[in-house]
Design a protein around this motif. Structure first.
Motif: not given
Length: 87
Positions: A45-54, A38-42
């Motif tokens: 997802c984290r990178r995508g969430a951080m991009r949306r936040r920024d 699951i590490r790659g998916l996590a």
């Protein structure tokens, strides 16, 4: 030192898991395998969430939306009265 036996059971549950097989055994091995899978998916997802936040912060702090953000944050920050506790 005596060698320990590992007991692993295979349980087939057709209806509950739609034919998937559940392995019951050493949880440390199971969690390590789960983390590896699951590490790659996590991370993605984290990178995508951080991009949306920024992007959200950039949009909210630019131009006219800055006034809206300021008004909302000020309203939230001043909507309660904190008690004064003796030191």
């Amino acid at each position: 030192m005596a060698r320990q036996k590992r007991i692993v059971s295979i349980v087939r549950m057709d209806h509950y898991t739609s034919g998937r097989i559940a392995l019951l055994g050493d949880h440390r091995v199971a969690f390590a395998e789960y983390e590896r899978l699951i590490r790659g998916l996590a991370k993605a997802c984290r990178r995508g969430a951080m991009r949306r936040r920024d992007l959200t912060y950039r949009v909210l702090t630019a131009g006219p939306l800055m006034r809206v953000l300021d008004k909302l944050s000020t309203k939230a920050a001043t909507s309660i009265t904190l008690r004064d506790y003796a030191a």
